[in-house]
Scaffold this active site. Structure first.
Site, PDB file in Angstrom:
ATOM      1  N   ASP A 471       0.837  -1.205   0.000  1.00  0.00           N
ATOM      2  CA  ASP A 471       0.000   0.000   0.000  1.00  0.00           C
ATOM      3  C   ASP A 471       0.872   1.256   0.000  1.00  0.00           C
ATOM      4  O   ASP A 471       2.073   1.201   0.313  1.00  0.00           O
ATOM      5  CB  ASP A 471      -0.883  -0.045   1.263  1.00  0.00           C
ATOM      6  CG  ASP A 471      -2.167   0.755   1.136  1.00  0.00           C
ATOM      7  OD1 ASP A 471      -2.313   1.516   0.163  1.00  0.00           O
ATOM      8  OD2 ASP A 471      -3.032   0.615   2.025  1.00  0.00           O
ATOM      9  N   ASP A 541     -10.849   2.008  -3.074  1.00  0.00           N
ATOM     10  CA  ASP A 541     -11.396   1.727  -1.741  1.00  0.00           C
ATOM     11  C   ASP A 541     -12.917   1.766  -1.763  1.00  0.00           C
ATOM     12  O   ASP A 541     -13.558   1.483  -0.751  1.00  0.00           O
ATOM     13  CB  ASP A 541     -10.887   2.771  -0.735  1.00  0.00           C
ATOM     14  CG  ASP A 541      -9.538   2.360  -0.156  1.00  0.00           C
ATOM     15  OD1 ASP A 541      -9.092   1.233  -0.426  1.00  0.00           O
ATOM     16  OD2 ASP A 541      -8.934   3.173   0.564  1.00  0.00           O
TER      17      ASP A 541
HETATM   18  C1  DGJ Z   1      -5.818   2.047   1.986  1.00  0.00           C
HETATM   19  C2  DGJ Z   1      -6.156   0.826   1.200  1.00  0.00           C
HETATM   20  O1  DGJ Z   1      -6.701   1.171  -0.030  1.00  0.00           O
HETATM   21  C3  DGJ Z   1      -7.114  -0.042   2.011  1.00  0.00           C
HETATM   22  O2  DGJ Z   1      -7.525  -1.137   1.260  1.00  0.00           O
HETATM   23  C4  DGJ Z   1      -6.435  -0.453   3.265  1.00  0.00           C
HETATM   24  O3  DGJ Z   1      -5.363  -1.295   2.974  1.00  0.00           O
HETATM   25  C5  DGJ Z   1      -5.972   0.764   4.045  1.00  0.00           C
HETATM   26  N1  DGJ Z   1      -5.184   1.653   3.233  1.00  0.00           N
HETATM   27  C6  DGJ Z   1      -5.170   0.365   5.244  1.00  0.00           C
HETATM   28  O4  DGJ Z   1      -4.609   1.425   5.884  1.00  0.00           O
END
Ligand code: DGJ
Length: 720
Positions: A471, A541
């Site tokens: 990430d 997300d």
């Molecule tokens: C952003 C990501 O897009 C999410 O899926 C998740 O992993 C969060 N960060 C975790 O902090």
């Protein structure tokens, strides 16, 4: 195929459907004669429109004007006043590069770049060297033609052949001159949870630009721009598109000049860039994949999909079905402990789900997003027994185990930052600018890079994982490195990106059997270069199926479905509260790399019970989704309904998804099916119908009425 004709002093680069013709003018400049639909090879030197007459600077010793040359790699301040690719600045402050043709070389294989920027694999490559014969500055242009596709790649290398320092103020990947301006510009903008929204606007005289200076590709603008004819539709019409293989600040621009020509260019964003070259040193730009098609926006997508699948994504993964995951994030966020994780893993036994991903929160003092990033040791309070215990529990339940990391970041509230405050990108004497309570590690520092390599190597080797989610949750600010002298601070962003590539290469090569998924607060770093390391990327997300139809459409304009990671989550959706049934949520997530993201304690029993059958269905359709050609009709939210066909290369089968947002009461849902072979008969078991492809694509299907809004129906078509 690449051909050089000495008598015409011309290069012909011929792809599946296009000709890209270059010529050396009598004054020694490299000019673009033509790029477009394939034409017969001919000496195109006869074509002299003499674009711009009045008061324009004349090439010394000639009658021709600088402004008349369709400069193949444009420079500035001599008389072509359009957007330049290159601005070098010498020790006196002179910014001229009078680039003339020097030589060429044809290689059967593409040579790897030395800077570590990922490039596509490929064959026959043309290198054309341009030289400023006064200063000694050299630019090598690299062209690789993909003969089976409507794609050519371009990049440039600037070599400081002078005897002093040169500071590059801009070094774009390409400029591309076209003869007219009858175009619209198609780009993809967005933001977190709303990535890749298509925007199509007319060009005007002057420059239309997109891009960003966030130091990362960003959710705000994709590293993509396409010139499309006003009449171009999904299936018809010309498109000239660029997709940059780069993960930092990028820039795309289309300029219409006073002669009505268009110059498209793309590359590293000059606003946050500068690079100093000592004598003998060189700078390599990122590579751009340039597509030409007259088969509309769909034709462009299919060409890019093939390109990324065949030449960028690791062949080991490109067409391999990936495990169906359950990711812990939406279901648990940071609130998990040993018992909750074990209960979840136990509950997944026999569900059909194949891999459990432990997302953010397993390390350091990480009970929310305010602390712990950088402290890459397991939080024993939350997880006594460590990651191995979780991994073992997964295996006992027939699951694989995956883990989340965010290696580029540090929280000020972390042991790492307390020990090494100078490792973050901040300016001494100024309060650091945080985003999501975190700072960015300075990957231009070799000590930081070797520490993170060692640390991540340890974490991954010890965790017992077969999957890693990488990430990256904030953009860069400040753009200052304590490691670099004042005159080189413009290099910070690009050096950060190069450092990130070095880490990604090191980890993916060290763990070749581990599947890496990219992520950046969703699809914030979904670009062609990341696909060279990560065969799949978390698309957004936002897991709401209706929003997702738009996000996946936009992502799929450029990137193959196999690269787009999609999860079924709980309804009402955690982000927007929208209620959408399990069927639709599943059908939408099927159009990519498939998985789930929910709290097992809250997931309704009937929805849980269908997972096994859904996973079995996904296994059946996966070969089509991963390898097939995509044909689309309609797009959310512009259209109430849309159709996505994924058709096998030999057109013997297709997986068709019909999506309808609001439920009109005036008629049963009806739609046509794009992409089929008109002359073949297709069997549709679900409807007990066998029909010719031509009937399905012209008259189409009528299906039973839906009950409610946001519904899908999907069909497997098999040629009989
Ligand atoms: C952003 C990501 O897009 C999410 O899926 C998740 O992993 C969060 N960060 C975790 O902090």
């Amino acid at each position: 195929m690449i051909i050089y004709d000495e008598s015409a002093k011309s290069f012909y680069l011929e792809g599946k459907n296009f000709t890209y013709a270059l010529r050396v003018t009598p004054d020694g400049y490299l000019t673009k004669d033509y790029f477009g639909k394939k034409i017969a090879r001919a000496d195109l030197g006869y074509y002299k429109p003499e674009w711009v007459k009045s008061f324009n600077p004349v090439i010394p010793g000639s009658k021709a004007l600088f402004a008349d040359i369709m400069q193949e790699y444009a420079t500035a301040f001599l008389g072509d006043y359009r957007e330049p690719a290159l601005i070098p600045c010498d020790g006196r402050g002179v910014k001229i590069a009078d680039l003339k043709y020097d030589s060429f070389r044809l290689s059967p294989e593409k040579k790897p770049v030395s800077s570590g920027i990922p490039t596509a694999r490929g064959g026959e490559t043309l290198e054309i060297t341009l030289r400023d014969f006064d200063s000694g500055l050299k630019v090598i242009l690299y062209y690789t033609v993909y003969p089976d596709l409507g794609i050519i790649t371009r990049r440039a290398e600037t070599v400081n052949g002078t005897d002093g320092e040169i500071k590059l103020e801009r070094a774009l990947s390409f400029t591309l001159d076209l003869y007219d301006s009858d175009f619209e510009l198609l780009t993809l903008w967005g933001h977190h949870a709303a990535e890749k929204t298509p925007e199509r606007i007319p060009l005007h005289h002057g420059r239309t630009t997109v891009g960003n200076v966030r130091g990362t590709t960003s959710a705000n603008h994709a590293a993509f721009a396409a010139l499309v004819r006003p009449e171009t539709t999904e299936e018809q019409g010309e498109v000239y598109a660029s997709a940059l293989l780069y993960s930092g600040s990028h820039y795309e621009s289309a300029e219409v000049d006073e002669a009505g020509r268009t110059r498209l260019c793309a590359g590293i964003n000059p606003e946050s860039f500068g690079w100093t070259l000592s004598p003998g040193e060189s700078f390599e730009t990122p590579e751009a994949a340039i597509c030409y098609t007259d088969e509309g926006i769909g034709g462009m997508s299919r060409a890019f999909h093939d390109f990324f699948r065949e030449y960028v994504i690791d062949p080991k993964w490109a067409k391999r079905r990936r495990p169906v995951v359950l990711n812990s994030w939406e279901g648990m966020h940071f609130s998990f402990d040993h018992d909750r994780l074990f209960d979840t893993i136990d509950a997944l036994r026999g569900s059909g789900i194949e891999l459990f991903v432990l997302d953010d929160g397993w390390f350091g003092a990480r009970s929310n997003d305010k602390a712990g990033l950088g402290d890459w040791y397991v939080n024993e309070e939350k997880l006594p027994g460590g990651l191995r215990a979780i991994s073992d529990r997964c295996r006992e339940n027939g699951l694989e185990f995956g883990l989340w990391i965010e290696p580029e970041m540090v929280n000020p509230d972390s042991d790492l930052y307390r020990a090494h405050p100078d490792w973050a990108i901040t300016v001494p004497g100024r309060t650091p600018v945080a985003s999501r309570n975190q700072l960015v590690l300075d990957y231009s520092r070799p000590d930081v890079l070797s520490w993170i390599k060692e640390t991540m190597y340890r974490v991954i080797s010890e965790a017992g994982v077969s999957y890693i989610k990488w990430d990256m949750n904030r953009p860069l600010t400040e753009n200052f490195s304590r490691f670099l002298p004042a005159g080189r601070q413009g290099e910070v962003q690009h050096r950060f990106v190069l450092g990130m590539y070095e880490l990604a290469r090191f980890l993916t090569e060290s763990f070749p059997d581990i599947l890496f998924e990219g992520c950046s607060g969703g699809g914030g770093r979904f670009d062609g270069a990341m696909l060279a390391f990560f065969p799949q990327i978390w698309t957004s997300d936002n897991t709401d199926a209706d929003d997702r139809m738009q996000i996946q459409y936009g992502t799929g304009l450029v990137f193959p479905l196999s690269a787009s990671s999609n999860h079924v989550s709980l309804s009402p959706n955690i982000r927007n509260g929208r209620i959408i049934g399990a069927q639709t949520r599943t059908d939408v997530a099927f159009l990519g790399t498939f998985g789930y993201e929910f709290d097992v304690r809250k997931y309704p029993a009937d929805e849980y019970a269908r997972i096994a059958a859904d996973v079995e269905k996904y296994k059946k359709i996966a070969p089509l989704v991963l390898e097939g050609d995509v044909y689309r009709k309609g797009m959310r939210p512009r259209d109430n309904a849309c159709v996505i066909s994924v058709v096998s290369k030999d057109k013997s089968s297709a997986y068709v998804t019909f999506y309808q947002a609001l439920n009109p009461h005036k008629t049963k849902p009806r739609f046509t099916v794009p992409g089929l072979d008109p002359d073949r008969l297709y069997r549709i078991e679900e409807l007990d119908l066998t029909l010719p492809g031509s009937v399905l694509s012209q008259l189409g299907l009528v299906i039973p009425r839906f009950r409610g809004d946001f519904c899908t129906a999907s069909f497997l078509l098999t040629a009989v």
